[in-house]
Every structure is written in C-alpha cells, then in structure tokens.
Design an enzyme around this catalytic site. Structure first.
Site, PDB file in Angstrom:
ATOM      1  N   ASP A   7       0.844  -1.189   0.000  1.00 43.19           N
ATOM      2  CA  ASP A   7       0.000   0.000   0.000  1.00 43.19           C
ATOM      3  C   ASP A   7       0.886   1.248   0.000  1.00 43.19           C
ATOM      4  O   ASP A   7       2.094   1.164   0.261  1.00 43.19           O
ATOM      5  CB  ASP A   7      -0.889  -0.050   1.246  1.00 43.19           C
ATOM      6  N   ASP A   9      -0.437   5.029   1.164  1.00 40.52           N
ATOM      7  CA  ASP A   9      -0.751   5.897   2.293  1.00 40.52           C
ATOM      8  C   ASP A   9      -0.763   5.115   3.595  1.00 40.52           C
ATOM      9  O   ASP A   9      -1.436   4.098   3.729  1.00 40.52           O
ATOM     10  CB  ASP A   9      -2.115   6.558   2.088  1.00 40.52           C
ATOM     11  N   LYS A 151      -8.983  -4.824  -3.423  1.00 39.37           N
ATOM     12  CA  LYS A 151      -7.576  -5.111  -3.687  1.00 39.37           C
ATOM     13  C   LYS A 151      -7.303  -6.613  -3.771  1.00 39.37           C
ATOM     14  O   LYS A 151      -6.330  -7.034  -4.404  1.00 39.37           O
ATOM     15  CB  LYS A 151      -6.689  -4.480  -2.609  1.00 39.37           C
ATOM     16  N   ASP A 174      -2.398  -1.014   5.668  1.00 41.08           N
ATOM     17  CA  ASP A 174      -2.806  -0.403   6.931  1.00 41.08           C
ATOM     18  C   ASP A 174      -4.304  -0.130   7.062  1.00 41.08           C
ATOM     19  O   ASP A 174      -4.734   0.355   8.111  1.00 41.08           O
ATOM     20  CB  ASP A 174      -2.072   0.933   7.112  1.00 41.08           C
ATOM     21  N   ASP A 178      -7.267  -2.943   2.538  1.00 39.00           N
ATOM     22  CA  ASP A 178      -6.190  -3.923   2.358  1.00 39.00           C
ATOM     23  C   ASP A 178      -6.590  -5.324   2.832  1.00 39.00           C
ATOM     24  O   ASP A 178      -5.908  -6.300   2.521  1.00 39.00           O
ATOM     25  CB  ASP A 178      -4.933  -3.487   3.124  1.00 39.00           C
TER      26      ASP A 178
END
Length: 223
Positions: A7, A9, A151, A174, A178
């Site tokens: 990821d 951010d 994802k 995070d 995810d």
C-alpha cells in the site's frame, strides 16, 4: 523470495503523509516482482513506480484499475457511473465531496469516486447501499466503489497475469481496503498504525508504524 504488494498511504509514508525516502531502495532492489496497491487513482502509483525506478506494476482505485509493465495491459473493473450517481445524491442532500474546486483526488478516477473523510459517512453509506455500491473508509478518504471490486480481486488478477499464485505474494498495508488483499496473499503484515479491520485480517502486525513498520515487515519477509 515472495513477490510484494504494498500500500502507499500509511505504509510507504510518514505520519504526515509524505513518502519516506528510506523505502525507495528496498523496493527497487527487491528480488521478486513488486506491486503498488493503492486506493489512489492511476497516475499516482504510476508516477511513484517511475520515480522510484522500478517496473510499473500497480493495483489502483482499490482494485478497479490494474496495469502491469510485463504485459502492457491496462484493465478496469468497476462502475463509475453508479459511483457518480451516489455522489450526486450525496451532494443533492446538502453534503460536499470536501475537496478543493480543482479536485485532483477524483480527476483521473475511472472506476470509483472518493469523498473527504471530513464529510458525513453514514448518509454516504446509505445512498451507496441503495445504489448497490459500498464505501471503503481508508482513513484518508471514503471510496464509493462496486461491491465486487477490492484489492483482493486486483491481486488475483495480477497473479494470473504474472502466471503465479496469489499465495506467492507477501502484502503490507494499513486500512480496511487492504483486508481482502491480506486474505488473498500467502502472508500479510499490517503496520502498527493500521485500522482494526486490517489488523484483524493480517497474519502479522508490526511493532513500528508507517514506513518504519514497512521496513520491519520487509526484514521479516526477507529472512
């Protein structure tokens, strides 16, 4: 060595949202394919890969857009028209998307739309549900996306196109967007600043937060 899906951010960044330069060399020298998997629109991960100096392999828009330099195919999955209907009803109800008048967050989105987390969430969820859509709260924006896109589906698409199994990937992230990728991969790490959904879905949770957590995870994966 595991392939990687990471990821951006909250994972490649510092707490202020800026890219931590310490992540660049480990990613560009990783001895297996590296995929950048993000909720951001397509230009952001493309630019990141190019500036880091690694092949452009990306999952963008929470799985709605997939591109691999390996086969030079850009694939879209989602329903931006329905996402547009959701945000139109949301603004008609007196709310705002919460971005500047020049909306770079949504300008290049092909499969979903995003609302600033400063805006009310529950009315957005209600409208999205009525339109057969869902909302991801990534901690950085509320993403209005199709219910069959995430994802995890993006990672499975990437694995098929690279002719490997999803279980060959180690993933690091995070946020709740995810979690589906964590479940599809062979091993998953949530950094310490991850939300509850990501933490519960991950195989491991790092002691360190943000990019420090990513570097900790890379050390563990590379052992």
């Amino acid at each position: 060595m595991h392939a990687l899906a990471v990821d951006i951010d909250g994972t490649l960044t510092r707490s202020d949202g800026s890219l931590d330069p310490r992540v660049i060399e480990p990613l560009r020298t990783w001895p297996a394919p590296v995929v950048v998997a993000t909720g951001k629109s397509l230009p952001y991960p493309v630019g990141l890969c190019e500036f880091i100096g690694m092949p452009v392999r990306i999952i963008a828009e929470n799985g709605g857009a997939v591109y691999l330099a390996d086969d030079d195919v850009l694939e879209f999955t989602g329903d931006r028209d329905r996402a547009q209907r959701v945000v139109e009803q949301y603004t008609d109800a007196g709310h705002s998307l919460g971005w500047e008048s020049v909306d770079f967050v949504n300008r290049w989105r092909e499969t979903e739309l995003a609302v600033n987390i400063d805006q009310p969430l529950e009315p957005l969820r209600e409208i999205a549900t009525s339109e057969g859509m869902r909302v991801f709260d990534t901690g950085y924006a509320y993403h209005v996306t199709a219910p069959d896109v995430d994802k995890g589906t993006g990672l499975r698409t990437v694995a098929t196109r690279l002719d490997v199994k999803p279980s060959s990937f180690a993933v690091i992230g995070d946020s709740e967007n995810d979690a589906a990728m964590f479940e599809a991969a062979g091993v998953s790490y949530a950094v310490a600043n991850a939300d509850d959904t990501a933490t519960a879905a991950a195989d491991h949770v790092t002691e360190a937060s943000y990019a420090d957590g990513l570097l900790e995870a890379l050390d563990a994966i590379g052992e």
